[in-house]
Write a protein that holds these residues in place. Structure first.
Motif, short mmCIF file in Angstrom:
data_model
loop_
_atom_site.label_atom_id
_atom_site.label_comp_id
_atom_site.label_asym_id
_atom_site.label_seq_id
_atom_site.Cartn_x
_atom_site.Cartn_y
_atom_site.Cartn_z
N PRO A 12 -21.79 59.11 5.81
CA PRO A 12 -20.73 59.77 5.05
C PRO A 12 -21.33 60.83 4.11
O PRO A 12 -22.38 60.62 3.50
CB PRO A 12 -20.08 58.63 4.26
CG PRO A 12 -20.44 57.39 5.01
CD PRO A 12 -21.79 57.64 5.61
N GLU A 75 -14.64 66.16 4.59
CA GLU A 75 -14.49 65.72 3.21
C GLU A 75 -15.79 65.07 2.76
O GLU A 75 -16.59 64.63 3.59
CB GLU A 75 -13.32 64.75 3.04
CG GLU A 75 -13.51 63.43 3.75
CD GLU A 75 -12.41 62.43 3.44
OE1 GLU A 75 -11.39 62.81 2.85
OE2 GLU A 75 -12.61 61.24 3.76
N ALA A 77 -17.70 62.77 -0.73
CA ALA A 77 -17.77 62.27 -2.09
C ALA A 77 -18.54 63.30 -2.90
O ALA A 77 -19.56 63.81 -2.45
CB ALA A 77 -18.48 60.92 -2.13
N ARG A 98 -10.70 68.03 0.52
CA ARG A 98 -12.13 68.01 0.80
C ARG A 98 -12.88 66.98 -0.02
O ARG A 98 -14.07 66.74 0.21
CB ARG A 98 -12.76 69.40 0.52
CG ARG A 98 -12.04 70.59 1.09
CD ARG A 98 -11.73 70.45 2.57
NE ARG A 98 -12.89 70.41 3.43
CZ ARG A 98 -13.43 71.48 4.01
NH1 ARG A 98 -12.91 72.68 3.81
NH2 ARG A 98 -14.46 71.37 4.82
N SER A 100 -13.24 63.18 -1.31
CA SER A 100 -12.84 61.79 -1.11
C SER A 100 -12.95 60.96 -2.39
O SER A 100 -12.20 60.00 -2.60
CB SER A 100 -13.67 61.15 0.01
OG SER A 100 -15.05 61.17 -0.32
N SER A 101 -13.92 61.31 -3.24
CA SER A 101 -14.08 60.62 -4.52
C SER A 101 -14.92 61.48 -5.44
O SER A 101 -15.57 62.44 -5.00
CB SER A 101 -14.73 59.24 -4.32
OG SER A 101 -16.03 59.37 -3.76
N ALA A 193 -8.37 61.76 -6.41
CA ALA A 193 -9.49 61.02 -5.85
C ALA A 193 -9.96 59.92 -6.81
O ALA A 193 -9.92 60.10 -8.04
CB ALA A 193 -10.65 61.97 -5.56
N SER A 253 -15.13 53.92 -1.90
CA SER A 253 -14.76 53.88 -0.48
C SER A 253 -13.84 52.70 -0.19
O SER A 253 -12.86 52.82 0.56
CB SER A 253 -16.02 53.81 0.39
OG SER A 253 -15.68 53.72 1.75
N ARG A 256 -10.34 53.47 -1.42
CA ARG A 256 -9.60 54.42 -0.57
C ARG A 256 -9.09 53.76 0.71
O ARG A 256 -8.06 54.16 1.25
CB ARG A 256 -10.50 55.60 -0.20
CG ARG A 256 -10.85 56.49 -1.37
CD ARG A 256 -11.73 57.64 -0.92
NE ARG A 256 -10.99 58.55 -0.06
CZ ARG A 256 -11.32 58.83 1.20
NH1 ARG A 256 -12.35 58.22 1.77
NH2 ARG A 256 -10.62 59.68 1.90
N THR A 257 -9.81 52.75 1.21
CA THR A 257 -9.43 52.13 2.47
C THR A 257 -8.60 50.86 2.29
O THR A 257 -8.15 50.29 3.28
CB THR A 257 -10.68 51.79 3.30
OG1 THR A 257 -11.56 50.94 2.53
CG2 THR A 257 -11.44 53.06 3.67
#
Length: 258
Positions: A12, A75, A77, A98, A100-101, A193, A253, A256-257
């Protein structure tokens, strides 16, 4: 233009944005840990390191989106230190898909006015540069922004990076027309984010206030204050900060999931 950059590792994507007294080299000590499970992208923003500062209109956020496009990264982090933290929030504002965190290390933020201490620093830096004492301005930045845990070799590396930035930026002052950075307004309450804000207990008071404000205004943000840190914790204790980043990225992560 495509920013000067390095890419290391696989997995990632993590985008590392340097502080205003450094360039992409500031992240070198963290690479062994971060690249074990991540594709790490380290750009030099315009006016720093190997990225020039041409006389044209630009926005750092757009430069970063173009860089991610060129690398095929949908995207990432985003970890930003100081000025890089401000740019990270601008990227999340202008190109939210773009990012994610976010991890913001002692971030800069225009929404909190500089206090007398920070204004005094800026005035002294301006005085030294106007007098042609670039080396004096370099050392002022090193003294101001590196915490007590930084060793002499780290101070020398920061001085080298700051010296390079002054050279690029002072050369750009002579351009006609000059560089025209576009201001990107950030509303922390609209940042979507997952966000970790990190501050240093030994940093300038202004940045502690910024961290408190952002942690309050960014929805769901976490705030961690490092008792030993000045303004550049990733250079002061890189191993500890690398471990903190890996833990934060894994936790974000999962958020987010979930």
């Amino acid at each position: 233009m495509i920013l000067a950059h390095d890419v290391d590792g696989d997995g990632p994507a993590v985008l590392l944005l340097h502080s205003g007294v450094c360039d992409r080299r500031m992240w070198q000590p963290l690479l062994p840990a971060l690249t074990r499970a991540h594709r790490v992208v380290r750009p030099d923003l315009r006016g720093f390191g190997d990225s020039p500062l041409p006389g044209e209109v630009y926005a750092d956020a757009d430069d970063l989106a173009a860089l991610l496009d060129s690398l095929g990264v949908a995207e990432a982090a985003v970890v930003g230190s100081s000025y890089g933290g401000r740019v990270a929030m601008e990227l999340a504002t202008r190109h939210p898909g773009r990012v994610s965190s976010l991890v913001l290390l002692c971030p800069a933020y225009r929404g909190v006015d500089p206090d007398e201490e920070l204004q005094a620093f800026g005035a002294e830096e301006d005085r030294l540069l106007e007098a042609g004492d670039v080396e004096g301005a370099v050392q002022l930045n090193v003294r101001t922004f590196l915490g007590p845990d930084a060793d002499e070799a780290t101070a020398d590396r920061v001085a080298q990076m700051q010296r390079r930035s002054f050279a690029v930026q002072l050369a750009a002052d002579a351009l006609e027309p000059g560089p025209q950075p576009e201001r990107v307004e950030v509303d922390p309450s609209r940042l979507a984010a997952p966000t970790l804000v990190v501050s240093g207990a030994l940093d300038l008071a202004h940045f502690g206030e910024v961290a408190t404000v952002l942690a309050t205004q960014v929805p769901g943000a976490e705030h961690v204050e490092l008792p030993w840190a000045g303004h550049l914790p990733s250079l002061e204790r890189p191993d500890e900060v690398a471990a903190m980043l890996l833990e934060a990225l894994e936790r974000q992560s999962e958020v987010r999931t979930s």
